[in-house]
Write a protein that holds these residues in place. Structure first.
Motif, mmCIF file in Angstrom:
data_model
loop_
_atom_site.group_PDB
_atom_site.id
_atom_site.type_symbol
_atom_site.label_atom_id
_atom_site.label_comp_id
_atom_site.label_asym_id
_atom_site.label_seq_id
_atom_site.Cartn_x
_atom_site.Cartn_y
_atom_site.Cartn_z
ATOM 1 N N GLU A 149 26.587 40.686 35.054
ATOM 2 C CA GLU A 149 27.919 40.059 34.995
ATOM 3 C C GLU A 149 28.752 40.468 36.203
ATOM 4 O OE1 GLU A 149 28.557 40.061 30.112
ATOM 5 O OE2 GLU A 149 29.482 41.589 31.375
ATOM 6 N N ALA A 150 28.717 41.763 36.530
ATOM 7 C CA ALA A 150 29.520 42.250 37.658
ATOM 8 C C ALA A 150 29.066 41.607 38.962
ATOM 9 C CB ALA A 150 29.430 43.772 37.747
ATOM 10 N N GLU A 151 27.745 41.404 39.099
ATOM 11 C CA GLU A 151 27.236 40.752 40.316
ATOM 12 C C GLU A 151 27.740 39.315 40.399
ATOM 13 O OE1 GLU A 151 23.090 41.580 39.840
ATOM 14 O OE2 GLU A 151 23.235 43.432 41.028
ATOM 15 N N ALA A 152 27.700 38.615 39.261
ATOM 16 C CA ALA A 152 28.179 37.224 39.250
ATOM 17 C C ALA A 152 29.678 37.178 39.576
ATOM 18 C CB ALA A 152 27.895 36.590 37.890
ATOM 19 N N MET A 153 30.427 38.139 39.065
ATOM 20 C CA MET A 153 31.875 38.166 39.330
ATOM 21 C C MET A 153 32.162 38.456 40.802
ATOM 22 S SD MET A 153 32.999 40.250 35.921
ATOM 23 C CE MET A 153 34.784 40.141 36.017
ATOM 24 N N ALA A 154 31.420 39.406 41.373
ATOM 25 C CA ALA A 154 31.632 39.716 42.792
ATOM 26 C C ALA A 154 31.253 38.516 43.654
ATOM 27 C CB ALA A 154 30.820 40.947 43.186
ATOM 28 N N GLY A 155 30.213 37.776 43.242
ATOM 29 C CA GLY A 155 29.827 36.560 43.966
ATOM 30 C C GLY A 155 30.932 35.515 43.892
ATOM 31 N N ALA A 156 31.498 35.324 42.704
ATOM 32 C CA ALA A 156 32.580 34.345 42.526
ATOM 33 C C ALA A 156 33.798 34.744 43.361
ATOM 34 C CB ALA A 156 32.957 34.238 41.047
ATOM 35 N N ALA A 157 34.087 36.044 43.420
ATOM 36 C CA ALA A 157 35.236 36.519 44.208
ATOM 37 C C ALA A 157 35.002 36.282 45.694
ATOM 38 C CB ALA A 157 35.489 38.000 43.933
ATOM 39 N N ALA A 158 33.770 36.502 46.149
ATOM 40 C CA ALA A 158 33.474 36.290 47.576
ATOM 41 C C ALA A 158 33.613 34.803 47.928
ATOM 42 C CB ALA A 158 32.064 36.793 47.897
ATOM 43 N N ARG A 159 33.131 33.926 47.040
ATOM 44 C CA ARG A 159 33.268 32.476 47.276
ATOM 45 C C ARG A 159 34.748 32.079 47.311
ATOM 46 N NH1 ARG A 159 29.363 32.110 43.365
ATOM 47 N NH2 ARG A 159 30.830 31.418 41.769
ATOM 48 N N ALA A 160 35.505 32.598 46.339
ATOM 49 C CA ALA A 160 36.920 32.232 46.229
ATOM 50 C C ALA A 160 37.711 32.730 47.438
ATOM 51 C CB ALA A 160 37.501 32.813 44.933
ATOM 52 N N ARG A 212 36.934 32.786 50.411
ATOM 53 C CA ARG A 212 36.834 31.855 51.553
ATOM 54 C C ARG A 212 37.920 30.786 51.466
ATOM 55 N NH1 ARG A 212 31.095 31.044 50.093
ATOM 56 N NH2 ARG A 212 30.276 33.130 50.344
ATOM 57 N N ASN A 213 38.441 30.561 50.257
ATOM 58 C CA ASN A 213 39.522 29.570 50.090
ATOM 59 C C ASN A 213 40.877 30.250 49.904
ATOM 60 O OD1 ASN A 213 37.613 27.478 50.106
ATOM 61 N ND2 ASN A 213 37.144 27.888 47.951
ATOM 62 N N GLY A 214 40.948 31.516 50.246
ATOM 63 C CA GLY A 214 42.238 32.215 50.157
ATOM 64 C C GLY A 214 42.597 32.677 48.762
ATOM 65 N N VAL A 215 41.619 32.683 47.846
ATOM 66 C CA VAL A 215 41.871 33.114 46.463
ATOM 67 C C VAL A 215 41.445 34.577 46.344
ATOM 68 C CG1 VAL A 215 41.281 32.715 44.043
ATOM 69 C CG2 VAL A 215 41.581 30.775 45.594
ATOM 70 N N ARG A 216 42.304 35.420 45.769
ATOM 71 C CA ARG A 216 42.097 36.877 45.781
ATOM 72 C C ARG A 216 41.737 37.425 44.402
ATOM 73 N NH1 ARG A 216 41.343 36.909 50.978
ATOM 74 N NH2 ARG A 216 42.812 35.438 51.845
ATOM 75 N N ALA A 217 40.974 38.531 44.400
ATOM 76 C CA ALA A 217 40.581 39.168 43.138
ATOM 77 C C ALA A 217 40.695 40.677 43.272
ATOM 78 C CB ALA A 217 39.146 38.792 42.787
ATOM 79 N N MET A 218 41.229 41.302 42.253
ATOM 80 C CA MET A 218 41.392 42.764 42.238
ATOM 81 C C MET A 218 40.973 43.298 40.871
ATOM 82 S SD MET A 218 44.942 44.914 42.289
ATOM 83 C CE MET A 218 45.343 45.482 43.908
ATOM 84 N N VAL A 219 40.355 44.487 40.858
ATOM 85 C CA VAL A 219 40.030 45.119 39.578
ATOM 86 C C VAL A 219 41.038 46.251 39.321
ATOM 87 C CG1 VAL A 219 38.197 46.473 40.686
ATOM 88 C CG2 VAL A 219 38.195 46.257 38.228
ATOM 89 N N GLY A 220 41.434 46.411 38.063
ATOM 90 C CA GLY A 220 42.581 47.254 37.728
ATOM 91 C C GLY A 220 42.294 48.746 37.572
ATOM 92 N N PHE A 221 41.754 49.361 38.614
ATOM 93 C CA PHE A 221 41.640 50.831 38.577
ATOM 94 C C PHE A 221 43.009 51.404 38.971
ATOM 95 C CE2 PHE A 221 37.003 49.958 39.053
ATOM 96 C CZ PHE A 221 36.583 50.647 37.920
ATOM 97 N N ASN A 222 43.901 51.451 37.992
ATOM 98 C CA ASN A 222 45.313 51.721 38.272
ATOM 99 C C ASN A 222 45.589 53.121 38.787
ATOM 100 O OD1 ASN A 222 44.558 52.342 35.454
ATOM 101 N ND2 ASN A 222 46.635 53.120 35.292
ATOM 102 N N TYR A 223 44.665 54.087 38.547
ATOM 103 C CA TYR A 223 44.975 55.453 38.972
ATOM 104 C C TYR A 223 44.972 55.612 40.489
ATOM 105 C CZ TYR A 223 44.700 56.533 34.057
ATOM 106 O OH TYR A 223 44.925 56.537 32.707
ATOM 107 N N ARG A 224 44.401 54.617 41.221
ATOM 108 C CA ARG A 224 44.547 54.652 42.675
ATOM 109 C C ARG A 224 46.023 54.556 43.065
ATOM 110 N NH1 ARG A 224 40.147 51.211 46.054
ATOM 111 N NH2 ARG A 224 38.261 51.769 44.922
#
Ligand code: SOE
Length: 389
Positions: free
Chosen positions: A120-131, A133-145
């Motif tokens: 699932e994580a691989e598919a999500m990272a693939g979707a984020a990489a595709r998106a 390219r069209n200026g669509v952004r993805a972030m995962v919520g590791f809030n302690y950073r």
């Protein structure tokens, strides 16, 4: 008063949030306040919240300040007034929602861990990489950073203040499962949560170790156990049959970093007396840094370049305006708390979306954490065998 706030002509970004429990409440408060605190380039508009139970979703929307409530996350994604989808649901739904949102051209913020499985994580990272390219952004919520002291530690490490890294020691301890009478909820079911202490809280420790060191773990040896193997389902009456707990209660593991540094991790929800104790220490050739979430406004720093006569761990009160995030918050000494990490996270995401840059932690970072989780599980299932990542 905050140093700066958003301007009246700041453009809006419509937010749609899926889920409204613990994390949904924390995220709602962040969306509601981020533009009061920071001079953000996009002002979040809390357009709609989605939850399966219509009455409960409407009540949550009203309470947290969302304009509309939907009972289907697909309808939320399709709304014209939603440009960013914030996923605050259990892990079993992350992949489907995130991929659908990214494919529909919506930015995504997804709670951690990124997914329940590596596939699932691989598919999500693939979707984020595709998106992307069209200026669509993805972030995962590791809030302690986004704890200012953690961000300061990252800055000091990047500046070389602790020199060559030798050890990372990270532990995340809670005790809310120590009582065998605590009922079985989704966090104890593998099909819903993916794993137990490992993915829920160990994932934070892994992300911090990799973020602070700037290095990905290359291999691990793990040990996992489940102390209470069955519990009464939540809401069941006294005589109800118990059901199996299908996740780990505790996970311990060692790891290696490419530089030659070694790492030690512990994640458990059975550490009696420890409520939400996340600690991380990094020892380098020139110094050490230590952080403790229960004292989150402080960072401990040992500088070995100072005279040995007076050297010692120094407590830095991380509330100065030149510390990360603090310029926009309160005057020195007016401390922040856990929920402010989500406000800082929202600030960073809005800033990156407006700038057209990829936010961190990215879905690729989330995938790297997932690889570590999978490797620890594999190792633990094979007698703690060394497992490469
Ligand atoms: C529950 O164990 C939990 O809320 C985690 O899911 C969070 O990520 C962590 O911040 C606190 O504990």
């Amino acid at each position: 008063m905050p140093a700066r706030s958003s301007q009246p002509d700041t453009p809006e970004l419509g937010i749609g949030m899926v889920g409204y429990a613990f994390m949904g409440a924390a995220h709602s408060r962040a969306w509601a306040t981020v533009a009061q605190v920071f001079d953000v380039p996009l002002r979040p508009r809390m357009a709609a919240l989605a939850g399966r139970d219509g009455a409960a979703a409407r009540a949550a929307a009203h309470r947290f300040g969302w304009r509309h409530a939907e009972t289907d996350w697909r309808a939320l994604i399709n709304r014209d007034d939603v440009q960013l989808v914030d996923i605050c649901t259990p892990g079993d739904t992350h992949a489907e929602i995130a991929i659908a949102a990214l494919d529909a051209g919506k930015h995504v913020l997804c709670e951690k861990p990124l997914a329940n499985t590596l596939a699932e994580a691989e598919a999500m990272a693939g979707a984020a990489a595709r998106a992307a390219r069209n200026g669509v952004r993805a972030m995962v919520g590791f809030n302690y950073r986004r704890v200012p002291a953690v961000a300061l530690a990252r800055r000091l490490i990047a500046e070389g203040r602790i020199g060559t890294l030798r050890h990372v020691r990270a532990s995340y301890l809670q005790d809310w499962l120590a009582d065998a009478a605590v009922p079985l909820t989704w966090r104890l079911q593998r099909e819903r949560a993916g794993s137990g202490a490992l993915g829920d809280i160990g994932a934070h420790a892994i992300d911090l170790a990799q973020y602070l060191s700037g290095e990905p773990l290359t291999g691990v040896s793990g040990l996992m156990t489940t102390f209470v193997t069955e519990r009464s389902p939540a809401g069941a009456s006294g005589g109800a049959e118990k059901a199996p707990v299908t996740v780990d209660d505790a996970a311990l593991f060692t790891g290696r970093l490419p530089s030659g540094a070694v790492a030690l991790f512990e994640a458990t929800r059975f550490a009696t007396g420890r409520k939400n104790a996340l600690t991380i220490e990094l020892n380098g050739e020139l110094g050490s840094l230590a952080f403790d979430l229960e004292r989150l406004n402080e960072l401990s720093f040992y500088d070995r370049t100072e005279s040995g006569t007076t050297a010692g761990f120094r407590r830095i009160l991380v509330t100065e305006p030149d510390h990360p995030y603090l310029e926009a918050w309160w005057p020195p000494g007016h401390v922040l708390g856990w929920e402010h990490t989500f406000v800082n996270q929202a600030r960073d995401l809005l800033t990156d979306i407006a700038a057209g840059s990829d936010p961190e932690p990215s879905f690729a970072d989330g995938l790297q954490v997932q690889r570590v989780l999978a490797a620890v599980e594999h190792s633990a299932a094979h007698g703690s065998a060394w497992t490469k990542i």
